[in-house]
Structure formats: structure tokens, C-alpha cells
Design a protein around this motif. Structure first.
Motif, PDB file in Angstrom:
ATOM      1  N   GLU A 189      85.518 -45.986  60.419  1.00  0.00           N
ATOM      2  CA  GLU A 189      84.259 -45.545  59.839  1.00  0.00           C
ATOM      3  C   GLU A 189      84.171 -44.024  59.894  1.00  0.00           C
ATOM      4  O   GLU A 189      84.358 -43.417  60.944  1.00  0.00           O
ATOM      5  N   VAL A 190      83.904 -43.419  58.753  1.00  0.00           N
ATOM      6  CA  VAL A 190      83.586 -41.991  58.716  1.00  0.00           C
ATOM      7  C   VAL A 190      82.071 -41.893  58.841  1.00  0.00           C
ATOM      8  O   VAL A 190      81.335 -42.153  57.892  1.00  0.00           O
ATOM      9  N   VAL A 191      81.604 -41.545  60.033  1.00  0.00           N
ATOM     10  CA  VAL A 191      80.166 -41.605  60.313  1.00  0.00           C
ATOM     11  C   VAL A 191      79.414 -40.415  59.749  1.00  0.00           C
ATOM     12  O   VAL A 191      78.192 -40.491  59.519  1.00  0.00           O
ATOM     13  N   ALA A 192      80.106 -39.289  59.516  1.00  0.00           N
ATOM     14  CA  ALA A 192      79.426 -38.108  58.991  1.00  0.00           C
ATOM     15  C   ALA A 192      80.443 -37.118  58.454  1.00  0.00           C
ATOM     16  O   ALA A 192      81.593 -37.073  58.908  1.00  0.00           O
ATOM     17  N   GLN A 193      80.013 -36.320  57.496  1.00  0.00           N
ATOM     18  CA  GLN A 193      80.809 -35.212  56.969  1.00  0.00           C
ATOM     19  C   GLN A 193      80.002 -33.927  57.139  1.00  0.00           C
ATOM     20  O   GLN A 193      78.883 -33.815  56.641  1.00  0.00           O
ATOM     21  N   GLY A 194      80.594 -32.969  57.844  1.00  0.00           N
ATOM     22  CA  GLY A 194      79.959 -31.668  58.009  1.00  0.00           C
ATOM     23  C   GLY A 194      80.750 -30.608  57.271  1.00  0.00           C
ATOM     24  O   GLY A 194      81.955 -30.750  57.058  1.00  0.00           O
ATOM     25  N   TRP A 195      80.073 -29.515  56.899  1.00  0.00           N
ATOM     26  CA  TRP A 195      80.712 -28.446  56.138  1.00  0.00           C
ATOM     27  C   TRP A 195      80.801 -27.206  57.009  1.00  0.00           C
ATOM     28  O   TRP A 195      79.793 -26.593  57.345  1.00  0.00           O
ATOM     29  N   GLY A 196      82.026 -26.826  57.359  1.00  0.00           N
ATOM     30  CA  GLY A 196      82.230 -25.736  58.307  1.00  0.00           C
ATOM     31  C   GLY A 196      82.706 -24.437  57.708  1.00  0.00           C
ATOM     32  O   GLY A 196      82.937 -23.466  58.431  1.00  0.00           O
ATOM     33  N   GLY A 197      82.901 -24.386  56.380  1.00  0.00           N
ATOM     34  CA  GLY A 197      83.296 -23.148  55.733  1.00  0.00           C
ATOM     35  C   GLY A 197      84.638 -22.607  56.181  1.00  0.00           C
ATOM     36  O   GLY A 197      84.886 -21.410  56.099  1.00  0.00           O
ATOM     37  N   TRP A 198      85.492 -23.465  56.717  1.00  0.00           N
ATOM     38  CA  TRP A 198      86.864 -23.152  57.117  1.00  0.00           C
ATOM     39  C   TRP A 198      86.964 -22.329  58.394  1.00  0.00           C
ATOM     40  O   TRP A 198      88.069 -22.041  58.849  1.00  0.00           O
ATOM     41  N   GLY A 199      85.837 -21.973  59.004  1.00  0.00           N
ATOM     42  CA  GLY A 199      85.889 -21.082  60.146  1.00  0.00           C
ATOM     43  C   GLY A 199      85.476 -21.711  61.463  1.00  0.00           C
ATOM     44  O   GLY A 199      84.907 -22.806  61.520  1.00  0.00           O
TER      45      GLY A 199
END
Length: 321
Positions: A189-199
């Protein structure tokens, strides 16, 4: 100058040998979208070093992550009469006119790392295979977690980024296939996707947000090492670093390899900036010398998953990245 086929590992090796065969004087322009990140700085260092090794003079330009500056950089390099141009593009479409103008002036253009719009007249794009690396990482994850209930937090770079999409889908496809091979069924299960801007900081913030809603995650999958290293700080703050496995689709950053060696980080895909850049220089020299006339549209470096078992083969304490 358009070519439609892809390379294999053996054809990459042949290209390197051909490119190194001649050492006549030449000038190679290197247009980097930014040097304000270890990965891209390592590419620039490696490209300049390899150019000098094979008898060429490198001229490097840093666009500072500014599209207009990179367009100007390319125009300046063309005006200086470079024999070939290597470019890591800031914008896959915005650099097309400048690239095509260089090609029209008889300057072969080799793109590295970042994809370029299909309308760009480049000789080849040199990069690691996000799909192949991802598949290897996913297979490794399936082997390491056989029988476990996987709750995955996904750390992605930027929305709409093609590289990030290829990386995450590669790992998830490898995990799916690995579970099917090992168990005859698949479940995660992929419970969440966060966006980290590669850093690093972006990964930290994204992980903090995910943990608020999903404190029971046991896998963090990052699209690069930098975000995952930031996420590790968020996990440490909550006392969860020993309960969560860290897995990156790519890069092989030095700090990540040090943690892999001590067992504090699971695995990462091989995306060596020095190999990518040096390969591009060798191809440029081969084209300049007329030794390479049928270059594939994409040149992939060899894929690999770096784990505690083989990290010694890849770790270089003196590496820029």
C-alpha cells in the motif's frame, strides 16, 4: 541528426572506446542548468576532467537555474566556436530553439541527465535508466520484505516531472514483479505521496506531514537520495528511524552510501553523475572525429541497485557527490 534506437551496455562500452581513440585538439562547451547542487556540480567536474584527459579544452557555463541565462550561455558557447556542446537543460522545451540553432551551425549537441523535447536536434541523451534501476531496486525490496505488510510513503520531486514518474513507477513495478515471483501474489500500500522538490529540506517537510497522518509507515521510497536523507531526519525526530526502511530509486549520493554501509539505509539505484558526464564527453569526441556516425537517440549507463552487499564497489570518499 535523429536516431531512433536505444543502447545496450555493450554499445555504451563501444562508444567510450571509440571516443577515446583520438586525441586531437578540440573545444567542448558544457552548459549546466545549475551548479548549486552536488549532483550537477559533480557532472560539471567530471565533464571538464574527461575533456582534458582526451585532449580537449572544456568551456563550462552555469545557468544558475535560469532558463534565459542558459539560452544566453548556449549562444555564447556557439559564438566562441566550440566543436561540440554538452547540455543539462533547465527546461525541456525552452532550450529547443538554442539547441537547434547550435546544431544548424554544425555543432553536435549531447544532452545529459534531463530529457529534452523530441523537437530538439540532439545527437543523443545520456542518462541512467530510471526504469531499469527502479526495477532492480523494487526487486531487491521485494526480496528483503517477503511476507511483510508494506505501508509505503512515497517522496516525489516535482509534480509533472517525467524523471520522477519513471523512477517511482520503475520501483513499484519491480516490487510488484518481485512479489509475484517470490510469493505468487502481490500486496503493498502506498499510503501517501509527498512532494519534496528533490532536496533535503523538502524531504524533511514532506515526511513530517506524512507522519502526522500515517505514523505506521514502514517503508519510505524516495525518487532520489537527497529527499530521503531529509526524511530520515524527520523519522529520527519521532524515534522511528529503526522501524522504517529507506529506499531510493536513484542516485547513489555519498552520504546515502555511507548509511547503506552501516545498515541504516536500505538501497538506492545507481545514477552516477560522473559516469553520465564522462560518457557524454566521449561521445562528443567520437562525433567530432567522425568515428561515430550512427549514435542511438538515448545512451543508458549500466543500471544497478546499491545495497550493503555491494556498496564497497561504488563508494568513493573523495567523490563530489
Amino acid at each position: 541528426m535523429k536516431f531512433l534506437k536505444l543502447t545496450t551496455a555493450s554499445s555504451v562500452a563501444a562508444i567510450l572506446m571509440a571516443g577515446a581513440a583520438s586525441a586531437d585538439d578540440c573545444t567542448i562547451g558544457i552548459s549546466m542548468k545549475t551548479l548549486d547542487a552536488p549532483y550537477f556540480a559533480a557532472q560539471d567536474v567530471a565533464a571538464r576532467k574527461r575533456a582534458e584527459e582526451i585532449g580537449c579544452t572544456p568551456i563550462s557555463a552555469d545557468a544558475g537555474n535560469d532558463l534565459n541565462k542558459q539560452v544566453s550561455d548556449v549562444e555564447d558557447l556557439v559564438a566562441q566556436g566550440v566543436d561540440a556542446l554538452i547540455i543539462n537543460v533547465r527546461d525541456s522545451q525552452g532550450l529547443v530553439p538554442a539547441i537547434n540553432a547550435a546544431a544548424a551551425a554544425g555543432i553536435p549537441v549531447i544532452a545529459i541527465d534531463s530529457s529534452v523535447d523530441a523537437s530538439a536536434n540532439i545527437v543523443t541523451l545520456v542518462q541512467s535508466s530510471n526504469t531499469q534501476n527502479g526495477m532492480l531496486v523494487g526487486q531487491w525490496l521485494a526480496d528483503e520484505t517477503a511476507g511483510q505488510d508494506l505501508k509505503i510513503a512515497l517522496l516525489s520531486g516535482d509534480q509533472g516531472n517525467e524523471v520522477g514518474r519513471e523512477r517511482r513507477l520503475g520501483v513499484l513495478a519491480g516490487l510488484l514483479e518481485g512479489q509475484l515471483q517470490n510469493q505468487g501474489h502481490a500486496s503493498f500500500e502506498v499510503v501517501a505521496q509527498g512532494w519534496g522538490g528533490w532536496g533535503n529540506e523538502g524531504g524533511l517537510t514532506a515526511m513530517e506531514d506524512i507522519l502526522t497522518a500515517h505514523p505506521d509507515v514502514n517503508i519510505v521510497l524516495g525518487e532520489n537520495d537527497s529527499m530521503l536523507l531529509g526524511a530520515r531526519n524527520a523519522l529520527r525526530a519521532e524515534g522511528l528511524e529503526d522501524q522504517v526502511m529507506l529506499v531510493a530509486a536513484a542516485d547513489g549520493q555519498k552520504e546515502a552510501l555511507e548509511l547503506i554501509e552501516t545498515g541504516e539505509y536500505g538501497a538506492t539505484g545507481l545514477n552516477n553523475p560522473a559516469v553520465v558526464a564522462a560518457t557524454a564527453v566521449d561521445i562528443a569526441k567520437g562525433v567530432i572525429d567522425g568515428q561515430l556516425t550512427d549514435v542511438p537517440s538515448i545512451t543508458y549507463t549500466e543500471p544497478a541497485v546499491i545495497t550493503q552487499d555491494n556498496v564497497g564497489d561504488y563508494y568513493d570518499p573523495e567523490a563530489v557527490f
